[in-house]
Scaffold this motif. Sequence first.
Motif, short mmCIF file in Angstrom:
data_model
loop_
_atom_site.label_atom_id
_atom_site.label_comp_id
_atom_site.label_asym_id
_atom_site.label_seq_id
_atom_site.Cartn_x
_atom_site.Cartn_y
_atom_site.Cartn_z
N GLY A 72 1.11 -1.36 -0.32
CA GLY A 72 -0.14 0.38 0.23
C GLY A 72 0.86 1.72 -0.35
O GLY A 72 0.39 2.09 0.02
N GLY A 73 1.70 1.41 -0.71
CA GLY A 73 3.06 2.71 -0.38
C GLY A 73 4.18 2.20 0.43
O GLY A 73 4.32 1.09 1.11
N GLU A 74 5.19 3.46 -0.02
CA GLU A 74 6.14 3.05 0.91
C GLU A 74 6.16 3.24 2.37
O GLU A 74 5.44 4.46 2.80
N PRO A 75 6.51 3.18 3.29
CA PRO A 75 6.13 3.51 4.83
C PRO A 75 6.28 4.47 4.52
O PRO A 75 7.60 5.72 4.37
N PHE A 76 6.10 4.90 6.16
CA PHE A 76 5.90 6.37 6.39
C PHE A 76 7.25 6.06 8.19
O PHE A 76 6.66 5.71 8.86
N VAL A 77 8.22 6.62 7.87
CA VAL A 77 9.47 6.31 8.80
C VAL A 77 10.35 7.45 9.41
O VAL A 77 10.51 8.71 8.78
N LEU A 78 9.46 7.85 11.02
CA LEU A 78 9.84 8.95 11.83
C LEU A 78 11.00 8.66 12.69
O LEU A 78 10.54 7.27 13.51
N THR A 79 11.21 9.26 12.60
CA THR A 79 12.28 8.77 14.48
C THR A 79 12.97 10.81 15.14
O THR A 79 12.50 11.60 14.53
N THR A 80 12.79 10.07 16.36
CA THR A 80 13.07 10.92 17.19
C THR A 80 14.76 10.96 17.33
O THR A 80 15.17 9.95 16.91
N PRO A 81 15.55 12.18 18.41
CA PRO A 81 16.66 12.07 18.55
C PRO A 81 17.47 10.37 18.62
O PRO A 81 16.35 10.03 19.56
N LEU A 82 18.45 10.27 18.87
CA LEU A 82 18.70 9.28 19.94
C LEU A 82 19.23 10.04 20.73
O LEU A 82 20.50 10.63 21.03
N TYR A 83 18.63 9.46 22.33
CA TYR A 83 19.03 10.66 23.42
C TYR A 83 20.05 9.15 24.28
O TYR A 83 19.93 8.67 24.34
N TYR A 84 21.22 10.90 24.75
CA TYR A 84 21.67 10.20 24.75
C TYR A 84 22.18 10.00 26.81
O TYR A 84 21.36 10.46 28.07
N VAL A 85 22.45 9.25 27.21
CA VAL A 85 22.31 8.55 28.11
C VAL A 85 22.96 8.13 29.45
O VAL A 85 23.72 8.46 30.69
N ASN A 86 23.40 10.05 29.55
CA ASN A 86 24.59 10.50 30.80
C ASN A 86 24.16 10.79 32.41
O ASN A 86 23.92 10.40 32.51
N ALA A 87 22.35 11.39 31.08
CA ALA A 87 21.36 11.36 32.31
C ALA A 87 19.67 11.06 31.84
O ALA A 87 19.67 10.77 31.30
N PRO A 88 18.88 11.12 33.64
CA PRO A 88 17.81 10.67 32.65
C PRO A 88 17.21 10.66 32.07
O PRO A 88 17.27 12.92 31.73
N PRO A 89 16.03 10.79 31.48
CA PRO A 89 15.15 11.54 30.40
C PRO A 89 14.47 12.93 31.61
O PRO A 89 14.55 12.84 32.39
N HIS A 90 14.86 13.87 30.59
CA HIS A 90 13.96 14.55 30.97
C HIS A 90 12.74 15.86 29.85
O HIS A 90 12.78 14.67 29.38
N MET A 91 12.69 16.99 30.34
CA MET A 91 10.60 16.94 29.44
C MET A 91 11.09 17.25 28.33
O MET A 91 10.36 17.22 27.32
N GLY A 92 12.32 17.67 28.24
CA GLY A 92 12.89 17.80 26.59
C GLY A 92 12.70 17.10 25.81
O GLY A 92 12.65 16.37 24.39
N SER A 93 13.25 16.02 26.64
CA SER A 93 13.03 14.04 25.37
C SER A 93 11.63 13.80 25.88
O SER A 93 11.46 13.71 24.76
N ALA A 94 11.38 14.38 26.40
CA ALA A 94 9.55 13.11 26.47
C ALA A 94 9.21 14.76 25.61
O ALA A 94 8.47 13.88 25.09
N TYR A 95 9.10 15.87 25.77
CA TYR A 95 8.51 16.53 24.53
C TYR A 95 8.29 16.57 22.81
O TYR A 95 7.98 16.09 22.46
N SER A 96 9.80 16.09 22.65
CA SER A 96 10.76 15.82 21.16
C SER A 96 9.25 14.27 21.15
O SER A 96 9.19 13.91 19.86
#
Length: 617
Positions: A72-96
Amino acid sequence: MAARINQSIQNTLWLLNPLHNPSKLVKPTFHFRSNPFFSSPSSSSSSSSYRSKRALFCTCTSASSDKNLQDGGEPFVLTTPLYYVNAPPHMGSAYSTIAADAIARFQRLLGKKVVFITGTDEHGEKIATAAAAQGSDPSEHCDVISQAYKTLWKDLDISYDKFIRTTDPKHEAIVKEFYSRVLANGDIYRADYEGLYCVNCEEYKDEKELLDNNCCPMHLKPCVLRKEDNYFFALSKYQKLLEETLTQNPNFVQPSFRLNEVQSWIKSGLRDFSISRASVDWGIPVPNDNKQTIYVWFDALLGYVSALSEVAEQPNLQSAVSSGWPASLHLIGKDILRFHAVYWPAMLMSAGLSLPKMVFGHGFLTKDGMKMGKSLGNTLEPNDLVHKFGPDAVRYFFLKEVEFGSDGDYSEDRFIKIVNSHLANTIGNLLNRTLGLLKKNCQSTLVVDSTIAAEGNAFQDTVQKLVEKARVHYEKLSPSSACEAILEIGNAGNSYMDERAPWSLFKKGGAASEAAAKDLVIILEALRIIAIALSPVTPRLCWRIYAQLGFSKDQFDTATWSETKWGGLKGGQVMAQPKPVFARIENQVEEEDGGEATKKVVKNKDRLPQAQGVADA
């Protein structure tokens, strides 16, 4: 066997090219007091080799194209950043990730095959330092933080399809193959470098951009003077081709004002950059030189490709690319725009791979009008927020109240006001009082089809125009405006209810009572449409609405955008008993014993465990 043959071919290419033997490379020494992304002494080339290689590579993926057409057509491939694991997730990562999830859910509603990629970036000096500070080794540290991301994404109802970790062996195999391709194209060379290095940014800095005492303007910590023997990528070679690409495809970088930034960077002159580190052990070794590791960005960007590799197959570039590359959309924060819109396209050109279709750089979040930071004591923890108010409230506020692409601000008072007004009152209360009237006067049963009930009624046209408006905004990556259009349907429904006053019509009996019964069907049909249209933003809330309208979980999960067309409710359909679908968040001002007024926030009853219980009912 295939893997050994592939490795043998790579080794042969390595030996045939004198540049591939580190011991025989001529090493110019560069001492820079300015920008380290310098012009290569051997950067002269044309873009024709890239164009021909790109065309050749495309022929290798024709089988995938045929398969996509069958599906049914080409897939829609969507990416977030790959989040840096020096610290736990923050709100900026959650927002993205919330924004990416809403886009992915909308594309699924359109009937597209979606591949939603997220994950964690787990190499580099900063990771090793963070692990040591916690008394653990880097591998254990990465496991813990990566799992923290997965847990938060589950709590926020993130419907990702692929979660890539850059410590995954399949990722390492693809990074090494990609590196070898770029090397074979003559775009990697060796040189000494001396300059000021920010450990937190993991990059060399231009003295012009530093603060007093050579402090990094981002991390406010002094940069250290380093001299290293590194490998460099010939970024400058691709300046003209990048300029042409952006001119011919102005939609490649969005919003448009971000495109202007990227074009300005390129026109000012691109300089080659170091893609290895001699002093960093925690990383992927450079092929044929285990004394160096691959620079974290040259490694992590390949996660968007390696994520496409299937678990059961031998990881290689061709199989990964044939599973969905190029990406339809890279969704990132504006702080990493240069890496995604300049370095990454040039790297792909060098390797003969297609470019992603779009890079979208969103803005930053502030709290109470101030930049967030631990030193200021005003960080916004996503785990606290989602467990306090529930995922729907968090998702709705940030997608509705932050114009996508621009910076946005959070304040708890405004958060509670918006969520209560829109979700609890405009939508939730409209459903509850309509179902209450239906139960009292029609035994919770629809008297006619919604198409019949709305014949000749202008309200139907209003709803259809607004839902089409929402679709257009979703497609334009403007979830805030999409939410606004959907909210207008709820406002129109409340206005219609107040104008028609069906409670009074029922008391009159006869034709008036019949008209009132139709009015309830019309309002409930509008709410059914809201439940589908808003589901990319608030999936749990919308399922509860759909359930109260008499539909099954399977019907909700398989609904498509085409079902936002008027006419989904049928006569004789029995509605559920009225029950609030979204509890108000109470923010009360109470007098303490000492007479001082303090705010007390009563948690939303729609928190995770209870919300799940309601949804499963």
